[in-house]
Write a protein that holds these residues in place. Structure first.
Motif, PDB file in Angstrom:
ATOM      1  N   VAL A 149      -0.079 -16.624  -5.577  1.00 54.54           N
ATOM      2  CA  VAL A 149       0.216 -15.198  -5.464  1.00 54.54           C
ATOM      3  C   VAL A 149      -0.602 -14.473  -6.529  1.00 54.54           C
ATOM      4  O   VAL A 149      -0.572 -14.854  -7.703  1.00 54.54           O
ATOM      5  N   TRP A 151      -1.816 -10.426  -8.024  1.00 56.11           N
ATOM      6  CA  TRP A 151      -1.485  -9.001  -8.031  1.00 56.11           C
ATOM      7  C   TRP A 151      -2.680  -8.223  -8.585  1.00 56.11           C
ATOM      8  O   TRP A 151      -3.168  -8.520  -9.679  1.00 56.11           O
ATOM      9  N   ILE A 169      -0.898 -15.342  -1.117  1.00 54.97           N
ATOM     10  CA  ILE A 169      -0.466 -13.956  -0.955  1.00 54.97           C
ATOM     11  C   ILE A 169      -1.222 -13.098  -1.967  1.00 54.97           C
ATOM     12  O   ILE A 169      -1.229 -13.400  -3.161  1.00 54.97           O
ATOM     13  N   ARG A 170      -1.838 -12.040  -1.486  1.00 52.48           N
ATOM     14  CA  ARG A 170      -2.584 -11.130  -2.372  1.00 52.48           C
ATOM     15  C   ARG A 170      -1.927  -9.753  -2.313  1.00 52.48           C
ATOM     16  O   ARG A 170      -2.013  -9.058  -1.309  1.00 52.48           O
ATOM     17  N   VAL A 171      -1.260  -9.380  -3.399  1.00 54.23           N
ATOM     18  CA  VAL A 171      -0.577  -8.091  -3.467  1.00 54.23           C
ATOM     19  C   VAL A 171      -1.549  -7.054  -4.022  1.00 54.23           C
ATOM     20  O   VAL A 171      -2.142  -7.259  -5.086  1.00 54.23           O
ATOM     21  N   ASN A 173      -2.477  -2.648  -4.345  1.00 58.41           N
ATOM     22  CA  ASN A 173      -2.289  -1.220  -4.130  1.00 58.41           C
ATOM     23  C   ASN A 173      -3.632  -0.681  -3.631  1.00 58.41           C
ATOM     24  O   ASN A 173      -4.630  -0.755  -4.349  1.00 58.41           O
ATOM     25  N   VAL A 192      -0.584  -8.103   1.075  1.00 61.64           N
ATOM     26  CA  VAL A 192       0.679  -7.363   1.036  1.00 61.64           C
ATOM     27  C   VAL A 192       0.406  -6.089   0.245  1.00 61.64           C
ATOM     28  O   VAL A 192       0.021  -6.147  -0.923  1.00 61.64           O
ATOM     29  N   ARG A 193       0.568  -4.945   0.883  1.00 60.04           N
ATOM     30  CA  ARG A 193       0.281  -3.667   0.223  1.00 60.04           C
ATOM     31  C   ARG A 193       1.508  -3.143  -0.514  1.00 60.04           C
ATOM     32  O   ARG A 193       2.618  -3.217  -0.011  1.00 60.04           O
ATOM     33  N   LYS A 194       1.267  -2.594  -1.715  1.00 61.93           N
ATOM     34  CA  LYS A 194       2.331  -1.943  -2.479  1.00 61.93           C
ATOM     35  C   LYS A 194       1.819  -0.580  -2.936  1.00 61.93           C
ATOM     36  O   LYS A 194       0.699  -0.469  -3.427  1.00 61.93           O
ATOM     37  N   TYR A 206       3.225  -3.757 -10.186  1.00 59.60           N
ATOM     38  CA  TYR A 206       2.687  -4.792  -9.306  1.00 59.60           C
ATOM     39  C   TYR A 206       3.619  -5.999  -9.191  1.00 59.60           C
ATOM     40  O   TYR A 206       3.865  -6.528  -8.120  1.00 59.60           O
ATOM     41  N   LEU A 209       7.919  -8.983  -5.707  1.00 64.06           N
ATOM     42  CA  LEU A 209       7.556  -8.839  -4.303  1.00 64.06           C
ATOM     43  C   LEU A 209       8.819  -8.647  -3.474  1.00 64.06           C
ATOM     44  O   LEU A 209       9.620  -9.568  -3.344  1.00 64.06           O
TER      45      LEU A 209
END
Length: 214
Positions: A149, A151, A169-171, A173, A192-194, A206, A209
């Protein structure tokens, strides 16, 4: 284990690293050439490797550089990981990569992990996410099952790697400029967009999740 549970396991270790708290038994601090602090070792029967980001000017010069090596990886980040690689392997599996029997030992460790169906949990924020991705590809290539993962991670490759990661998983913005750098390179992983208001590259915003996102 669900994607949320995987992310939560890594998030907990990232918070420990960020707080500069005394690591639990089995985990120890490491430091990369870029000045990024890391946490590596075993906790409750699983292997963990985490890297935080840095705001040092030198790091951003590396981040903006888009020159890649023959295998398509960002030269600056790749070199930084190569220098830190020995310490990482020693911390996780007591394997010295400069030892002539490294390959045999690595295969033995990988086989044991496969038989027990265990995973290595890797995480990273910002530039630390780039180092985490390189580490994940390294361990995956050696036969380990890796859950990764990141961020706010910058790009590190010009083409898809030959090695695949079990779960990645790549978080990000979308308004964070760091995730779009360096120009000309590409991202991999499940995005995964935040979103949030304010400065778009904040560790507190960030990290973590939400279950419904995954």
């Amino acid at each position: 284990m669900s994607l949320f549970e995987i992310a939560q396991q890594i998030t907990d270790k990232m918070r420990l690293l960020r707080a500069k708290a005394l690591p639990p038994a089995g985990l120890s601090l490491i430091r990369t050439p870029l000045g990024l602090d890391g946490l590596a070792g075993h906790h409750q029967g699983s292997a963990y490797l985490c890297f935080e980001g840095s705001n040092e000017i030198l790091d951003w010069k590396v981040n903006l550089d888009f020159e890649c090596d023959r295998e398509g990886f960002h030269k600056g980040f790749r070199q930084s990981y190569k220098i830190a690689r020995r310490d990482i392997w020693l911390k996780l599996f007591a394997i010295d990569i400069w030892d002539e029997s490294f390959a045999a030992k690595t295969l033995t460790q990988a086989r044991k992990y496969k038989e027990k169906n265990k995973s290595i949990y890797i995480g990273g924020y910002s530039n630390g996410g780039a180092i985490a991705l390189l580490a994940a590809l390294d361990f995956s290539k050696q036969g380990f099952k890796v859950n990764l993962v990141t961020w706010g991670q910058p790009k590190i490759m010009s083409r898809p790697p030959e090695t695949s990661i079990h779960r990645y998983i790549r978080v990000a913005n979308p308004f964070d400029p760091v995730v779009h750098l360096p120009f000309g390179l590409i991202h991999q992983g499940q995005l995964v967009r935040k979103f949030w208001w304010g400065f778009p590259h904040q560790f507190p915003k960030y990290i973590g999740l939400p279950e419904q996102v995954v």
